[in-house]
Design an enzyme around this catalytic site. Structure first.
Site, PDB file in Angstrom:
ATOM      1  N   ARG A  20      87.175 106.196 -58.625  1.00 44.40           N
ATOM      2  CA  ARG A  20      86.866 107.172 -57.579  1.00 44.40           C
ATOM      3  C   ARG A  20      86.561 108.540 -58.181  1.00 44.40           C
ATOM      4  NH1 ARG A  20      91.395 107.904 -54.736  1.00 44.40           N
ATOM      5  NH2 ARG A  20      91.523 110.154 -54.922  1.00 44.40           N
TER       6      ARG A  20
ATOM      7  N   TYR B 292      67.297 118.392 -41.715  1.00 45.68           N
ATOM      8  CA  TYR B 292      67.533 117.004 -41.279  1.00 45.68           C
ATOM      9  C   TYR B 292      68.564 116.997 -40.130  1.00 45.68           C
ATOM     10  CZ  TYR B 292      69.213 112.153 -41.881  1.00 45.68           C
ATOM     11  OH  TYR B 292      69.597 110.858 -41.696  1.00 45.68           O
TER      12      TYR B 292
ATOM     13  N   ASP C 139      68.161 120.821 -49.738  1.00 44.31           N
ATOM     14  CA  ASP C 139      67.853 119.394 -49.656  1.00 44.31           C
ATOM     15  C   ASP C 139      66.414 119.259 -50.150  1.00 44.31           C
ATOM     16  OD1 ASP C 139      67.003 116.856 -48.854  1.00 44.31           O
ATOM     17  OD2 ASP C 139      68.239 116.848 -47.052  1.00 44.31           O
TER      18      ASP C 139
ATOM     19  N   LYS D 201      65.943 107.509 -50.582  1.00 44.93           N
ATOM     20  CA  LYS D 201      64.491 107.652 -50.389  1.00 44.93           C
ATOM     21  C   LYS D 201      63.755 107.353 -51.698  1.00 44.93           C
ATOM     22  CE  LYS D 201      65.359 108.952 -46.129  1.00 44.93           C
ATOM     23  NZ  LYS D 201      66.809 108.735 -46.057  1.00 44.93           N
TER      24      LYS D 201
HETATM   25  C1  LIG Z   1      65.608 114.908 -45.654  1.00 45.10           C
HETATM   26  C2  LIG Z   1      66.803 114.005 -45.618  1.00 45.10           C
HETATM   27  N1  LIG Z   1      67.946 114.424 -46.165  1.00 45.10           N
HETATM   28  C3  LIG Z   1      69.052 113.658 -46.147  1.00 45.10           C
HETATM   29  C4  LIG Z   1      69.048 112.418 -45.554  1.00 45.10           C
HETATM   30  C5  LIG Z   1      70.323 111.631 -45.515  1.00 45.10           C
HETATM   31  O1  LIG Z   1      70.339 110.658 -46.489  1.00 45.10           O
HETATM   32  P1  LIG Z   1      71.189 109.302 -46.350  1.00 45.10           P
HETATM   33  O2  LIG Z   1      70.565 108.517 -45.259  1.00 45.10           O
HETATM   34  O3  LIG Z   1      71.092 108.713 -47.713  1.00 45.10           O
HETATM   35  O4  LIG Z   1      72.580 109.714 -46.007  1.00 45.10           O
HETATM   36  C6  LIG Z   1      67.874 111.920 -44.992  1.00 45.10           C
HETATM   37  C7  LIG Z   1      67.843 110.572 -44.383  1.00 45.10           C
HETATM   38  O5  LIG Z   1      66.927 110.199 -43.689  1.00 45.10           O
HETATM   39  C8  LIG Z   1      66.718 112.744 -45.009  1.00 45.10           C
HETATM   40  O6  LIG Z   1      65.574 112.348 -44.441  1.00 45.10           O
END
Ligand SMILES: Cc1ncc(COP(=O)(O)O)c(C=O)c1O
Length: 398
Positions: free
Chosen positions: A60, A113, A185, A210
């Site tokens: 962990r 997001y 992000d 992604k």
């Molecule tokens: C721009 C963006 N950031 C973060 C995330 C979250 O990622 P996860 O689905 O791996 O938790 C997403 C998921 O669609 C996303 O599109």
């Protein structure tokens, strides 16, 4: 838009690693499928415990397979340290929590997001932490939202519905002058096309789910930055909330990393070809793609990114129902959320209130996968011909 040498070097970086020659010369890092590590003396055990993030005590905290992926990602990002999580949201929530205490204030871009916005607005708010959402394309709006108790500026550039950018160097400079931590992000661009740490941003997050994974078979996240900031997350939220990446996932993602620059170059080429084609279609009002000269922040995109990926949207005056009927007819674009994998995807929704070109009713988001761009364009055209013919027949019956 291309800094070829930097992009070329990435192909070498992903093919070579710091562990070359170890592990009996295994070309891939072995999967350390173990929850704990044992010691032949109590003294060694105590030493390891005192330095848990460098040594191996418990998975962990630190697992060699996960650590290998973290070191590769840190190298690509130009970071001192990376920490991998069970999902993008685990990395996002840990990063946000790590930088805030009761009474603090966050400034976040309004196109972040959805679940990130939700986390700030409805979860973090339970701990007397306030968030102001701002138009990220305006440095003035960001500056005006800052308060004496602002501790975190949260960016997402480009955003992944309307593909709006923030001026990263300017945002980072502003935040630093006020002692505010900046986190971004950067999932859309990946470290292949954008390295925010070089522009002064403190922490970069990616949903590994992604492009970094790219096979639509893994869920993961990563945060990268200084040893001080990422180390605090590692010994705090990573250990305490426990949203860790498994050794199996890390090994799977490590394989995918080898082809990341290669895949991204194809997503970029095909994405632009499909976007340019859509610009000429009668059902399209506006295409939101930072690689098109028509994008309002095209010059900024060229300045702070080395390229563009395969996700973009367009606005249409047609109803969401019509665009959904069109989506149903597509052969290669599958209907689904997420993006960044080998496959092309589509979603069609009403334009969010307050956004969009005049007269826009639908916001259609496309992910252009690794298929032939010509096949994808033919698919879009044929499906539209049928959809338009059906709509005309319905109108003549009325
Ligand atoms: C721009 C963006 N950031 C973060 C995330 C979250 O990622 P996860 O689905 O791996 O938790 C997403 C998921 O669609 C996303 O599109």
């Amino acid at each position: 838009m291309h800094k070829i040498n930097q992009r070329e070097n990435l192909h070498t970086s992903v093919a070579h690693d710091p562990y070359d020659g170890r592990h009996h010369g295994a070309i891939h890092i072995p999967i350390y499928q173990t929850s704990l590590f044992s010691f032949d003396s109590y003294e060694r055990f105590m030493q390891a415990h005192a330095d848990e993030h460098q040594q191996h005590v418990y998975s962990r905290g630190n697992n060699p397979t996960v650590r290998f992926l973290e070191d590769k990602l840190a190298e690509l990002e130009g970071a001192e340290m990376s920490k991998c999580f069970a999902s993008g949201m685990a990395a996002i929530s840990a990063t946000i929590l790590s930088n805030l205490q009761a009474g603090d204030h966050v400034v976040c871009v309004d196109q972040a997001y959805g679940p990130t916005r939700h986390f700030l607005e409805h979860y973090v708010s339970r701990f007397q932490i306030e968030t102001t959402f701002v138009d990220g394309s305006s440095l003035e709006a960001i500056e005006a939202a800052l308060q004496p108790n602002t501790k975190l500026l949260y960016l997402e550039s480009p955003s992944t519905m309307l593909f709006q950018l923030q001026d990263l160097a300017a945002c980072a400079k502003l935040a630093r002058s006020r002692g505010i931590v900046t986190a971004i992000d950067g999932t859309w661009a990946t470290p292949v096309f954008q390295r925010p740490l070089e522009l002064g941003v403190d922490l970069v997050i990616h949903s590994i789910t992604k492009y970094i994974s790219g096979q639509s078979d893994s869920v993961g996240g990563v945060v990268s930055g200084s040893k001080e900031l990422v180390g605090r997350i590692a010994s705090g939220e990573y250990m305490l909330l426990g949203g860790i990446m498994s050794a199996h996932t890390a090994a799977q993602v490590e394989r995918c990393l080898r082809t990341l620059p290669l895949r991204l170059e194809r997503h970029e080429r095909s994405g632009l070809k499909v976007a340019e084609h859509l610009c000429r279609q009668p059902y399209v009002l506006r295409v939101n793609h930072p690689g098109l000269p028509s994008h309002p922040q095209y010059e900024l995109a060229k300045r702070q990114m080395d390229g563009t990926s395969g996700l973009f949207s367009f606005e249409s005056a047609e109803s969401p129902e019509t665009m959904r009927a069109w989506s149903d007819r597509l052969r290669y674009f599958k209907i689904g959320v997420s993006w960044g994998g080998f496959e092309s995807l589509i979603t069609a929704n009403p334009v969010p209130t307050g956004y969009g070109a005049p007269g826009a009713r639908s916001l259609v988001r496309l992910h252009v996968g690794l298929e032939s761009a010509d096949d994808l364009i033919r698919d879009l055209d044929e499906a539209w011909e049928q959809t338009a013919a059906e709509a005309a027949a319905e109108r003549s019956e009325q």
